[in-house]
Design an enzyme around this catalytic site. Structure first.
Site, PDB file in Angstrom:
ATOM      1  N   HIS A 168     -31.715 -50.771   4.566  1.00 61.10           N
ATOM      2  CA  HIS A 168     -31.860 -49.323   4.458  1.00 61.10           C
ATOM      3  C   HIS A 168     -33.338 -48.925   4.396  1.00 61.10           C
ATOM      4  CE1 HIS A 168     -31.181 -45.196   3.223  1.00 61.10           C
ATOM      5  NE2 HIS A 168     -31.876 -45.408   2.116  1.00 61.10           N
ATOM      6  N   ASN A 198     -28.860 -42.307   6.813  1.00 63.11           N
ATOM      7  CA  ASN A 198     -30.292 -42.076   6.971  1.00 63.11           C
ATOM      8  C   ASN A 198     -30.996 -43.359   7.413  1.00 63.11           C
ATOM      9  OD1 ASN A 198     -32.960 -41.312   6.771  1.00 63.11           O
ATOM     10  ND2 ASN A 198     -32.979 -41.237   4.538  1.00 63.11           N
ATOM     11  N   HIS A 228     -24.090 -44.678  -2.325  1.00 63.55           N
ATOM     12  CA  HIS A 228     -23.378 -43.417  -2.152  1.00 63.55           C
ATOM     13  C   HIS A 228     -21.913 -43.735  -1.853  1.00 63.55           C
ATOM     14  CE1 HIS A 228     -27.273 -41.384  -1.780  1.00 63.55           C
ATOM     15  NE2 HIS A 228     -27.627 -42.419  -1.022  1.00 63.55           N
TER      16      HIS A 228
END
Length: 245
Positions: A168, A198, A228
């Site tokens: 990430h 993202n 998340h």
């Protein structure tokens, strides 16, 4: 991160709640800014909310490990207000002292509330890569660094904090509580059916390889908390690998 997180995750948890009041029943705490759930004898999750220009209102997960009147927090809530609320809840409801807070990467959903912890004298930890990246943002910096592996004490228990590769972000780390085989995967790990989210600071070429290393290092993992969305088991590791292969 994705727009439907709020509808699928937060909405399902909050349905029927009165947001203008704090609600604390049994093993859950709910307010406008913060949700805390007990998931085992020693572990709680915390969830706060970050307003993103790209994804709207996003629910952000963190984790608390508790033992013998001491606590360790993975990722701060999204801002200082929610962090202050979490700190007070740990002190008041758990009767525990927060011994350390760990930021799992340099984005605001991990260290946006760091100043609140520092104001309470809580020492903070992060990978050196995280501190270097945070310096570029001119934000509050974690106080203590490590390179690859760190072991932290919580009461009589130990918690592993480890960098196993990029994904990430270039600095993303995971936390692992061996006694209960619970992993905080942070934003390196995706909930089931999540999109790639993202990718602004991501290394998509290395992401699956990194998660394979995580899976190989901790094959007995029973619970995984993603950055998340909904927690699950080791299937979250497999799903993340498949998403980026």
């Amino acid at each position: 991160m994705k727009k439907i997180l709020f509808l699928l995750v937060v909405g399902s948890i909050f349905c029927g709640c009165n947001f203008s009041k704090v609600k604390e029943e049994g093993e859950q705490y709910v307010s406008d800014n913060l949700v805390i759930d007990k998931i085992s004898d020693h572990v709680y999750t915390h969830m706060s909310f970050f307003n993103s220009e790209s994804f709207g209102k996003v629910a952000c997960n963190g984790m608390i490990v508790l033992d013998d009147g001491q606590a360790l927090v993975f990722d701060t809530p999204a801002d200082n207000e929610a962090s202050e609320e979490l700190i007070n809840w740990v002190k008041g409801s758990l009767k525990a002292e927060i011994k350390s807070v760990v930021a799992t990467h340099f984005h605001d959903d991990c260290l946006g509330g760091l100043q609140a912890f520092h104001s309470h004298g809580v020492p903070s930890y992060a990978n050196q890569r995280t501190i270097d990246l945070a310096k570029e943002q001119e934000i509050v910096l974690p106080q203590n660094s490590f390179e690859e592996f760190l072991e932290l004490n919580v009461g009589d228990e130990k918690v592993n904090v480890e960098f196993l590769g990029e994904g990430h972000t270039r600095d993303n780390i995971i936390g692992y509580f061996p006694t209960e085989k619970i992993m905080f995967g942070g934003c390196l790990i995706k909930e089931i059916n999540a999109t790639k989210g993202n990718l602004e600071d991501a290394n998509v070429e290395e992401w699956a390889k990194t998660v394979k290393k995580v899976k190989a290092k901790y094959p007995e993992t029973s619970v995984v908390v993603p950055g998340h969305g909904k927690l699950g088991g080791a299937e979250l590791l497999d799903y993340t690998i498949s998403l980026f292969e």
